[in-house]
Design an enzyme around this catalytic site. Structure first.
Site, mmCIF file in Angstrom:
data_model
loop_
_atom_site.group_PDB
_atom_site.id
_atom_site.type_symbol
_atom_site.label_atom_id
_atom_site.label_comp_id
_atom_site.label_asym_id
_atom_site.label_seq_id
_atom_site.Cartn_x
_atom_site.Cartn_y
_atom_site.Cartn_z
ATOM 1 C CE1 TYR A 1 -3.166 -2.937 0.374
ATOM 2 C CE2 TYR A 1 -3.504 -2.360 2.674
ATOM 3 C CZ TYR A 1 -3.787 -3.155 1.580
ATOM 4 O OH TYR A 1 -4.699 -4.181 1.713
ATOM 5 C CG HIS B 1 -1.842 -8.832 -0.020
ATOM 6 N ND1 HIS B 1 -1.316 -7.566 -0.022
ATOM 7 C CD2 HIS B 1 -3.177 -8.658 -0.179
ATOM 8 C CE1 HIS B 1 -2.284 -6.686 -0.181
ATOM 9 N NE2 HIS B 1 -3.426 -7.319 -0.280
ATOM 10 N N PRO C 1 -15.725 -3.923 3.215
ATOM 11 C CG PRO C 1 -15.753 -3.251 5.467
ATOM 12 C CD PRO C 1 -14.822 -3.496 4.304
ATOM 13 C CG LEU C 2 -18.107 0.502 4.276
ATOM 14 C CD1 LEU C 2 -17.510 1.841 4.708
ATOM 15 C CD2 LEU C 2 -19.526 0.360 4.833
ATOM 16 N N GLY C 3 -18.065 -2.179 0.134
ATOM 17 C CA GLY C 3 -18.017 -2.278 -1.333
ATOM 18 C C GLY C 3 -17.106 -1.234 -1.948
ATOM 19 N NE ARG C 4 -11.716 -2.688 -4.109
ATOM 20 C CZ ARG C 4 -11.760 -4.023 -4.193
ATOM 21 N NH1 ARG C 4 -12.911 -4.633 -4.412
ATOM 22 N NH2 ARG C 4 -10.679 -4.749 -4.051
ATOM 23 N N GLY C 5 -16.721 1.634 -0.901
ATOM 24 C CA GLY C 5 -17.414 2.926 -0.800
ATOM 25 C C GLY C 5 -18.778 2.910 -1.467
ATOM 26 N N GLY D 1 -23.787 4.843 -0.501
ATOM 27 C CA GLY D 1 -24.910 5.608 -1.041
ATOM 28 C C GLY D 1 -24.647 6.237 -2.384
HETATM 29 N N1 LIG Z 1 -6.649 -8.271 1.422
HETATM 30 C C1 LIG Z 1 -6.939 -7.585 0.340
HETATM 31 O O1 LIG Z 1 -6.701 -8.033 -0.792
HETATM 32 C C2 LIG Z 1 -7.552 -6.208 0.468
HETATM 33 C C3 LIG Z 1 -8.130 -5.579 -0.661
HETATM 34 C C4 LIG Z 1 -8.715 -4.329 -0.472
HETATM 35 C C5 LIG Z 1 -8.713 -3.719 0.780
HETATM 36 N N2 LIG Z 1 -8.127 -4.346 1.855
HETATM 37 C C6 LIG Z 1 -8.124 -3.759 3.207
HETATM 38 O O2 LIG Z 1 -9.484 -3.518 3.565
HETATM 39 C C7 LIG Z 1 -9.646 -2.161 3.972
HETATM 40 C C8 LIG Z 1 -11.055 -1.682 3.646
HETATM 41 O O3 LIG Z 1 -11.350 -1.851 2.260
HETATM 42 P P1 LIG Z 1 -11.498 -0.626 1.252
HETATM 43 O O4 LIG Z 1 -10.910 0.584 1.886
HETATM 44 O O5 LIG Z 1 -10.990 -1.071 -0.054
HETATM 45 O O6 LIG Z 1 -13.056 -0.460 1.064
HETATM 46 P P2 LIG Z 1 -14.294 -0.089 2.030
HETATM 47 O O7 LIG Z 1 -13.867 -0.126 3.440
HETATM 48 O O8 LIG Z 1 -15.413 -0.938 1.581
HETATM 49 O O9 LIG Z 1 -14.621 1.411 1.558
HETATM 50 C C9 LIG Z 1 -13.733 2.464 1.736
HETATM 51 C C10 LIG Z 1 -14.318 3.694 1.057
HETATM 52 O O10 LIG Z 1 -15.509 4.075 1.709
HETATM 53 C C11 LIG Z 1 -15.428 5.428 2.174
HETATM 54 N N3 LIG Z 1 -16.114 5.436 3.489
HETATM 55 C C12 LIG Z 1 -15.747 4.777 4.618
HETATM 56 N N4 LIG Z 1 -16.659 4.964 5.596
HETATM 57 C C13 LIG Z 1 -17.627 5.749 5.067
HETATM 58 C C14 LIG Z 1 -18.834 6.295 5.568
HETATM 59 N N5 LIG Z 1 -19.249 6.044 6.811
HETATM 60 N N6 LIG Z 1 -19.575 7.093 4.746
HETATM 61 C C15 LIG Z 1 -19.196 7.353 3.464
HETATM 62 N N7 LIG Z 1 -18.060 6.859 2.943
HETATM 63 C C16 LIG Z 1 -17.277 6.068 3.725
HETATM 64 C C17 LIG Z 1 -13.952 5.742 2.227
HETATM 65 O O11 LIG Z 1 -13.694 7.100 1.952
HETATM 66 P P3 LIG Z 1 -12.920 8.105 2.980
HETATM 67 O O12 LIG Z 1 -11.565 7.536 3.248
HETATM 68 O O13 LIG Z 1 -12.882 9.371 2.210
HETATM 69 O O14 LIG Z 1 -13.787 8.143 4.193
HETATM 70 C C18 LIG Z 1 -13.416 4.889 1.078
HETATM 71 O O15 LIG Z 1 -13.581 5.583 -0.149
HETATM 72 C C19 LIG Z 1 -8.526 -1.414 3.220
HETATM 73 O O16 LIG Z 1 -8.237 -0.184 3.836
HETATM 74 C C20 LIG Z 1 -7.393 -2.419 3.304
HETATM 75 O O17 LIG Z 1 -6.734 -2.301 4.551
HETATM 76 C C21 LIG Z 1 -7.574 -5.602 1.702
#
Ligand SMILES: NC(=O)c1ccc[n+]([C@@H]2O[C@H](COP(=O)([O-])OP(=O)(O)OC[C@H]3O[C@@H](n4cnc5c(N)ncnc54)[C@H](OP(=O)(O)O)[C@@H]3O)[C@@H](O)[C@H]2O)c1
Length: 327
Positions: A63, A132, A212-216, A220
């Protein structure tokens, strides 16, 4: 829903790991992929997380090409006893070769990677060390065997795997106890429910849903309109021009439930995961990623929302209607 936040519940990581809050914090977006980093906001978010009992912080060596681990180092140094730090090896990309997305699980690669992560994080030991991605050129005995050696040498405390099959999880667990499996799991992405989640439940492995938030997207309608030009999600099939409007329309169901309860769609998405993991009887610690303190508070508050059977039923068909392969 964010004003009365209590410290979140704790649970044990795997079968003999530390106590961790039932929600962790994904730190990836603090350094790469999701638009311009916000260092001040991210540091405030880390501090607030710890205050609320969120003590599992998720990063990976790739990252920001190492920048995310370095970014976390001062926070870890100031709070070492309270932080459970999880990082990952497996992608070959480096600052010299940022586009090398090949996977490497060879013992010599793992040994180099762990030393680089220890140095960047500024720690003597990594609390949870994940593979990973699986490199199927390397026998599991060799890669898990090397990870097990790292535990015996005191460089790593607990082992984790990311995005592996149920069979790979079982085989690895037979070589060395696996504390956690990290895979994508959300209202929109449910592939792991069939085999991986039952295996984790049986083995006492904690499931750590990523994205868990579908990457955002699950937060919504407003979200998908606001992707910056350099945001990596623009290249993901679910966010493509062809698929995005169909998928955003599905999010309306989540927003309707949220609005009837006066909470947010993000909170419903996380509450769904807690409800689903109770149903499937598996220890689950989602790691939503955010750089904003207020969103962290919102996400943490989801731990006290219980969805009804009727609400769960309304969300049930969404995953099979999502357009675009998952990456
Ligand atoms: N093992 C793997 O292959 C893998 C792959 C992907 C991710 N990951 C890990 O999983 C973590 C989480 O996944 P992710 O970040 O990809 O996706 P996510 O948690 O599903 O979504 C993150 C996105 O949602 C936004 N967000 C978060 N909370 C919110 C809220 N309450 N209201 C509105 N928007 C919100 C964030 O923006 P803001 O930052 O602007 O709030 C960001 O754009 C990563 O940080 C990483 O550590 C692991």
């Amino acid at each position: 829903m964010t004003s009365n936040i209590n410290n979140i519940q704790q649970d044990q990581l795997g079968q003999d790991g530390p106590q961790i809050g039932i929600q962790g914090l994904g730190c990836m977006g603090m350094s790469e992929f999701y638009g311009e980093p916000d260092e001040v906001g991210s540091r405030e978010t880390l501090e607030r997380a710890l205050e609320l009992g969120v003590n599992l912080f998720d990063t990976a060596d790739m990252y920001g090409l190492g920048a995310n681990e370095e970014f976390l180092a001062p926070f870890i140094a100031a709070n070492r006893g309270g932080v459970v730090i999880a990082t990952k090896f497996g992608y070959s990309r480096t600052p010299e070769n940022p586009d090398d997305w090949s996977i490497d699980n060879r013992p010599e690669f793992i040994r180099g990677a762990v030393d680089r992560s220890l140095k960047r994080l500024g720690v003597d030991v990594i609390d949870l060390y994940y593979m990973h991605r699986r490199d199927d050129r390397v026998a599991l005995e060799d890669s898990i065997g090397t990870m097990s050696d790292l535990v015996n040498e005191g460089k790593v405390k607990q082992l984790g795997l990311s995005a592996v099959s149920a069979n790979e999880l079982r085989a690895a667990h037979a070589i060395h106890p696996i504390a956690a499996i990290q895979s994508e799991w959300s209202i929109f992405t449910r592939n792991i429910e069939e085999e991986v989640v039952p295996a984790a439940s049986e083995l006492g492995v904690t499931v750590v849903p990523y994205a868990p938030l579908g990457r955002g997207m699950l937060t919504g309608k407003a979200f998908a309109k606001s992707l910056a030009g350099d945001d990596a999600r623009r290249h993901f099939p679910r966010f493509s021009d062809n698929n995005r409007s169909t998928n955003i329309a599905l999010v309306a169901e989540i927003e309707a439930i949220a609005s009837a309860r006066d909470v947010t769609a993000a909170q419903i998405a996380l509450a769904w995961l807690y409800a689903q993991s109770r149903k499937l009887n598996v220890k689950t610690v989602p790691i939503p990623g955010t750089r904003k303190r207020s969103r962290l508070e919102e996400n943490v508050a989801s731990t006290s929302i219980s969805l009804t059977a009727q609400e769960m039923a309304a969300l049930e068909p969404l995953a099979s209607a999502v357009q675009g392969v998952n990456v």
